[in-house]
Structure formats: structure tokens, C-alpha cells
Motif scaffolding. Structure first.
Motif, PDB file in Angstrom:
ATOM      1  N   SER A 173     -31.763  28.586  14.196  1.00 32.18           N
ATOM      2  CA  SER A 173     -32.013  27.393  14.993  1.00 32.18           C
ATOM      3  C   SER A 173     -31.220  27.393  15.856  1.00 32.18           C
ATOM      4  O   SER A 173     -29.286  27.357  15.036  1.00 32.18           O
ATOM      5  N   SER A 174     -30.716  27.545  16.858  1.00 34.35           N
ATOM      6  CA  SER A 174     -29.259  27.452  17.832  1.00 34.35           C
ATOM      7  C   SER A 174     -29.683  26.461  18.155  1.00 34.35           C
ATOM      8  O   SER A 174     -30.746  26.362  18.910  1.00 34.35           O
ATOM      9  N   PRO A 175     -28.895  26.177  19.847  1.00 34.09           N
ATOM     10  CA  PRO A 175     -29.741  24.506  20.735  1.00 34.09           C
ATOM     11  C   PRO A 175     -31.159  24.702  21.353  1.00 34.09           C
ATOM     12  O   PRO A 175     -31.788  23.748  21.540  1.00 34.09           O
ATOM     13  N   ASP A 176     -31.172  26.059  21.273  1.00 36.78           N
ATOM     14  CA  ASP A 176     -32.007  26.637  23.091  1.00 36.78           C
ATOM     15  C   ASP A 176     -33.054  27.428  22.206  1.00 36.78           C
ATOM     16  O   ASP A 176     -33.977  28.257  22.729  1.00 36.78           O
ATOM     17  N   LYS A 177     -32.900  27.973  21.163  1.00 37.15           N
ATOM     18  CA  LYS A 177     -33.512  29.192  20.551  1.00 37.15           C
ATOM     19  C   LYS A 177     -33.384  29.077  18.903  1.00 37.15           C
ATOM     20  O   LYS A 177     -32.989  28.795  17.873  1.00 37.15           O
ATOM     21  N   ILE A 178     -34.665  29.518  18.409  1.00 36.70           N
ATOM     22  CA  ILE A 178     -34.797  29.898  17.253  1.00 36.70           C
ATOM     23  C   ILE A 178     -35.379  30.980  16.986  1.00 36.70           C
ATOM     24  O   ILE A 178     -36.231  31.826  17.242  1.00 36.70           O
ATOM     25  N   THR A 179     -34.688  31.811  15.866  1.00 33.92           N
ATOM     26  CA  THR A 179     -35.215  33.491  15.205  1.00 33.92           C
ATOM     27  C   THR A 179     -35.595  33.277  14.281  1.00 33.92           C
ATOM     28  O   THR A 179     -35.385  32.404  13.304  1.00 33.92           O
ATOM     29  N   LEU A 180     -36.390  33.820  13.839  1.00 33.09           N
ATOM     30  CA  LEU A 180     -37.583  33.725  13.127  1.00 33.09           C
ATOM     31  C   LEU A 180     -37.690  35.872  12.154  1.00 33.09           C
ATOM     32  O   LEU A 180     -38.288  36.317  13.599  1.00 33.09           O
ATOM     33  N   LEU A 181     -37.431  36.341  10.837  1.00 27.59           N
ATOM     34  CA  LEU A 181     -37.407  37.903  11.074  1.00 27.59           C
ATOM     35  C   LEU A 181     -36.921  38.631  12.564  1.00 27.59           C
ATOM     36  O   LEU A 181     -37.031  39.893  12.827  1.00 27.59           O
ATOM     37  N   GLY A 182     -35.194  38.072  13.223  1.00 26.32           N
ATOM     38  CA  GLY A 182     -34.932  38.836  14.040  1.00 26.32           C
ATOM     39  C   GLY A 182     -35.898  38.598  15.766  1.00 26.32           C
ATOM     40  O   GLY A 182     -35.785  39.634  15.820  1.00 26.32           O
ATOM     41  N   HIS A 183     -36.605  37.702  15.494  1.00 23.14           N
ATOM     42  CA  HIS A 183     -37.942  37.956  16.845  1.00 23.14           C
ATOM     43  C   HIS A 183     -37.191  36.593  16.879  1.00 23.14           C
ATOM     44  O   HIS A 183     -37.308  35.374  16.721  1.00 23.14           O
ATOM     45  N   ASP A 184     -37.574  36.367  18.787  1.00 27.42           N
ATOM     46  CA  ASP A 184     -37.785  35.029  19.287  1.00 27.42           C
ATOM     47  C   ASP A 184     -39.205  34.154  18.894  1.00 27.42           C
ATOM     48  O   ASP A 184     -40.263  34.640  19.068  1.00 27.42           O
ATOM     49  N   LEU A 185     -38.979  33.576  18.047  1.00 30.11           N
ATOM     50  CA  LEU A 185     -40.214  32.776  17.762  1.00 30.11           C
ATOM     51  C   LEU A 185     -41.034  32.074  18.992  1.00 30.11           C
ATOM     52  O   LEU A 185     -42.372  32.572  18.681  1.00 30.11           O
ATOM     53  N   ALA A 186     -41.121  31.602  19.758  1.00 29.28           N
ATOM     54  CA  ALA A 186     -41.972  31.119  21.004  1.00 29.28           C
ATOM     55  C   ALA A 186     -42.203  32.514  21.353  1.00 29.28           C
ATOM     56  O   ALA A 186     -42.808  31.902  22.249  1.00 29.28           O
ATOM     57  N   GLN A 187     -41.439  33.049  22.099  1.00 29.84           N
ATOM     58  CA  GLN A 187     -41.541  34.003  22.799  1.00 29.84           C
ATOM     59  C   GLN A 187     -42.300  35.399  22.364  1.00 29.84           C
ATOM     60  O   GLN A 187     -43.492  36.347  22.522  1.00 29.84           O
ATOM     61  N   ASP A 188     -42.044  35.714  20.373  1.00 24.67           N
ATOM     62  CA  ASP A 188     -42.186  36.846  20.006  1.00 24.67           C
ATOM     63  C   ASP A 188     -43.506  36.835  19.246  1.00 24.67           C
ATOM     64  O   ASP A 188     -44.036  38.047  19.136  1.00 24.67           O
ATOM     65  N   VAL A 189     -43.678  35.224  18.744  1.00 23.45           N
ATOM     66  CA  VAL A 189     -44.520  35.147  17.237  1.00 23.45           C
ATOM     67  C   VAL A 189     -45.223  34.625  17.385  1.00 23.45           C
ATOM     68  O   VAL A 189     -46.583  34.279  17.153  1.00 23.45           O
ATOM     69  N   MET A 190     -45.428  33.521  18.269  1.00 20.26           N
ATOM     70  CA  MET A 190     -46.101  32.094  18.297  1.00 20.26           C
ATOM     71  C   MET A 190     -47.799  32.975  19.185  1.00 20.26           C
ATOM     72  O   MET A 190     -47.284  33.159  19.749  1.00 20.26           O
ATOM     73  N   GLY A 191     -48.396  32.555  19.099  1.00 21.36           N
ATOM     74  CA  GLY A 191     -49.525  33.629  19.799  1.00 21.36           C
ATOM     75  C   GLY A 191     -49.671  34.240  19.400  1.00 21.36           C
ATOM     76  O   GLY A 191     -50.742  35.368  20.009  1.00 21.36           O
ATOM     77  N   THR A 192     -48.918  35.101  18.660  1.00 21.98           N
ATOM     78  CA  THR A 192     -49.061  37.151  18.860  1.00 21.98           C
ATOM     79  C   THR A 192     -49.761  37.384  17.165  1.00 21.98           C
ATOM     80  O   THR A 192     -49.452  38.512  17.531  1.00 21.98           O
ATOM     81  N   VAL A 193     -48.754  36.746  16.612  1.00 20.82           N
ATOM     82  CA  VAL A 193     -48.725  37.087  15.172  1.00 20.82           C
ATOM     83  C   VAL A 193     -49.579  36.008  14.006  1.00 20.82           C
ATOM     84  O   VAL A 193     -49.041  34.879  14.159  1.00 20.82           O
ATOM     85  N   SER A 194     -50.631  36.527  13.956  1.00 15.58           N
ATOM     86  CA  SER A 194     -51.529  36.134  12.306  1.00 15.58           C
ATOM     87  C   SER A 194     -51.115  35.094  12.028  1.00 15.58           C
ATOM     88  O   SER A 194     -49.223  36.012  11.234  1.00 15.58           O
ATOM     89  N   PHE A 195     -51.261  34.664  11.482  1.00 10.77           N
ATOM     90  CA  PHE A 195     -49.932  33.867   9.949  1.00 10.77           C
ATOM     91  C   PHE A 195     -50.764  34.423   8.575  1.00 10.77           C
ATOM     92  O   PHE A 195     -49.302  34.625   7.860  1.00 10.77           O
ATOM     93  N   GLY A 196     -51.117  35.739   8.604  1.00 11.94           N
ATOM     94  CA  GLY A 196     -51.882  36.434   7.482  1.00 11.94           C
ATOM     95  C   GLY A 196     -50.692  37.418   7.679  1.00 11.94           C
ATOM     96  O   GLY A 196     -49.983  37.654   6.329  1.00 11.94           O
ATOM     97  N   GLU A 197     -50.334  37.544   8.468  1.00 11.19           N
ATOM     98  CA  GLU A 197     -49.469  38.976   9.247  1.00 11.19           C
ATOM     99  C   GLU A 197     -48.018  37.786   9.229  1.00 11.19           C
ATOM    100  O   GLU A 197     -47.507  39.207   8.489  1.00 11.19           O
ATOM    101  N   LEU A 198     -48.009  36.923   9.579  1.00 13.76           N
ATOM    102  CA  LEU A 198     -46.602  36.615   8.875  1.00 13.76           C
ATOM    103  C   LEU A 198     -45.939  35.920   7.332  1.00 13.76           C
ATOM    104  O   LEU A 198     -44.964  35.906   7.368  1.00 13.76           O
ATOM    105  N   ALA A 199     -46.795  35.726   6.904  1.00 11.80           N
ATOM    106  CA  ALA A 199     -46.747  35.705   5.600  1.00 11.80           C
ATOM    107  C   ALA A 199     -46.712  37.237   4.975  1.00 11.80           C
ATOM    108  O   ALA A 199     -45.489  37.076   3.998  1.00 11.80           O
ATOM    109  N   PHE A 200     -47.472  37.563   5.084  1.00  6.30           N
ATOM    110  CA  PHE A 200     -47.003  39.063   4.726  1.00  6.30           C
ATOM    111  C   PHE A 200     -45.208  39.912   5.274  1.00  6.30           C
ATOM    112  O   PHE A 200     -44.129  40.079   4.315  1.00  6.30           O
TER     113      PHE A 200
END
Length: 270
Positions: free
Chosen positions: A13-40
Motif C-alpha cells: 500500500s501507498s497513500p493513494d494506491k494498493i498493489t496486489l500481485l503487481g496489479h492495481d487492486l481497485a482498477q485491475d482486480v476488484m470486479g474483474t478477478v473471481s475470488f477462486g482465481e485470486l486465491a490460486f
């Protein structure tokens, strides 16, 4: 003085961004990646294919809930005792994941993997059957059970097993662990003299091993799935409680008996 660094490819985390697995969590993961896919993805640090996600999520569904197992009962009873501690109720159920319930997933995956060490692949069906016969015979000779073989309810066949076989084949992910497990199902009556079902927890372990997931984490995936099931148990307990009846059925029907001298462990005295 330089501050220490703790590198991670997971969440940061930074003051304005959360990165997860090299991707922007809010823009690239949430609403795009299923929970099962993310767990894998989190466990392997590589994004699974659609086929891998389908098999993995089928495993999670297979292990999520299986009725009033000890894990479900203890979760409900813990919630009855401490309704202010949902985390305690969930943890109590998860702590019961061991060699008889849930832990079979890891035990079976590890067992199959150990058997496959040094085996020259590929094998045809005759080759798999020969390996399976040798494996079951060795287990019987050592008076050890074959993980994933047998079920206390589904004595004529666990419905999860053929379905997971089917899904893995459809996705071209039916690998050596599933092949050996399926062969064990075919040949074990020749050694044991009886037919036992290949249970769902075992086939899940074989499927996860074929997906290349870390063997040390296979029980973790079973617990991940069961967490959803235990939340369901608590949700049902809120509206249709049974925990108090379970408690009272024991509490009101216990019988006082004399102490059992055989329980003396012979510890040190004096």
C-alpha cells in the motif's frame, strides 16, 4: 540509518494506491478477478488459466460443506457459547481439519506425489493399474490406509469424485495424480477383497496436485473452502438454531459412572 526492506509480490500500500500481485487492486482486480482465481493466483503467484480456475473452483465447491460434520457442529456450539466471537466459532471449526476430516485432501495429494517420484511417464491404463496394484499392496503390507479411499456415508460412491474427474478431463488437466487415484479406484478390490469409494476429499487433493499447487498448502485450500461452509452454518444457526439442542441432548442425558482405573496413565508419583 537505513530502514530494513521486506520485499513481497503480494499486497502493498501507498497513500493513494494498493498493489496486489503487481496489479492495481481497485482498477485491475476488484470486479474483474473471481475470488477462486485470486486465491490460486496468490498461492502460486501466477495467474491461472480459465481451465485451471474452473478445476480449482470445483474443488472449493466440493469441500465447502458436507452437513453436520464435527467441524460444523463445533462451530455452532462455539457460537452458542460465545456469540460475541464469530472468529472464535470459525476458528474452532477450522482447527478440526485433520486426518479424518478435510486433512485427507493434503494427505492424498502428498501420498500420490510420493508414489509418483521416479515413475517414468506417460503410462497407459495398464501401466497405471500395475502401479496402483503395487501401491495398494504396499500399503496393505505395511498396515497403512490408502488416503482418499473409503467414506463413512457414500459407501457406494462419492458423487463428487466422478464429477471432478469429468471437469479435469474437459479442461485437459487430468494429470498423473488423478490418473493414479483413478487407477487405485479400479484395482484396490483385488488387494483388499472389497470395494471402497474414492472420496471427494481425496480426489480434490489429486486435482490440486495436478494443478501444480504447493503440496504444503493443500490443507489450506480445504480450509479456505470450509470457511465458506462454516459461515453458512453460522448463518443457518442464526435463523434455525440447533446448537442448544445438541448441547442439551448430551448434558441432560449423561450418566454418572465410577472412575475407570484404566485411564491411569502411570505418571510419576511423589
Amino acid at each position: 540509518m537505513a530502514m530494513p526492506e521486506y520485499p513481497t509480490a503480494l499486497g502493498a500500500s501507498s497513500p493513494d494506491k494498493i498493489t496486489l500481485l503487481g496489479h492495481d487492486l481497485a482498477q485491475d482486480v476488484m470486479g474483474t478477478v473471481s475470488f477462486g482465481e485470486l486465491a490460486f493466483w496468490l498461492a502460486s503467484q501466477r495467474r491461472p488459466t480459465k481451465g485451471e480456475t474452473r478445476v480449482f473452483e470445483a474443488v472449493l465447491a466440493a469441500l465447502a460443506d458436507h452437513g453436520f460434520t464435527p467441524t460444523a457442529i463445533v462451530t455452532r456450539l462455539t457460537y452458542l457459547s460465545a456469540p460475541d466471537s464469530v472468529q472464535g466459532a470459525l476458528a474452532a471449526g477450522l482447527l478440526g481439519g485433520g486426518s479424518r476430516f478435510l486433512g485427507v485432501t493434503e494427505d492424498c495429494g502428498r501420498f500420490l506425489h510420493d508414489v509418483l517420484r521416479g515413475v517414468q511417464l506417460p503410462l497407459d491404463e495398464q501401466g497405471w493399474d500395475a502401479l496402483a496394484l503395487e501401491t495398494v499392496a504396499a500399503q496393505r503390507g505395511a498396515r497403512r490406509l490408502v488416503p482418499g479411499l473409503g467414506h463413512h456415508v457414500h459407501k457406494d460412491g462419492d458423487p463428487r469424485t466422478p464429477r471432478l474427474f469429468q471437469i479435469a478431463r474437459e479442461e485437459d488437466l487430468f494429470g498423473p495424480h488423478l490418473s493414479l487415484f483413478e487407477a487405485i479406484g479400479r484395482v484396490h478390490p483385488r488387494i483388499l477383497g472389497k470395494t471402497l469409494p474414492l472420496n471427494g476429499a481425496g480426489v480434490c487433493g489429486a486435482a490440486l496436485a495436478d494443478l501444480g499447487l504447493p503440496l504444503e498448502l493443500l490443507r489450506g485450500f480445504a480450509l479456505l473452502a470450509r470457511t465458506a461452509g462454516l459461515i453458512g452454518q453460522l448463518a443457518e444457526e442464526l435463523h434455525n438454531p440447533v446448537a442448544n439442542d445438541i448441547f442439551l441432548s448430551v448434558d441432560l442425558n449423561n450418566t454418572s459412572v465410577p472412575p475407570d482405573p484404566h485411564l491411569d496413565t502411570g505418571g510419576s508419583h511423589g
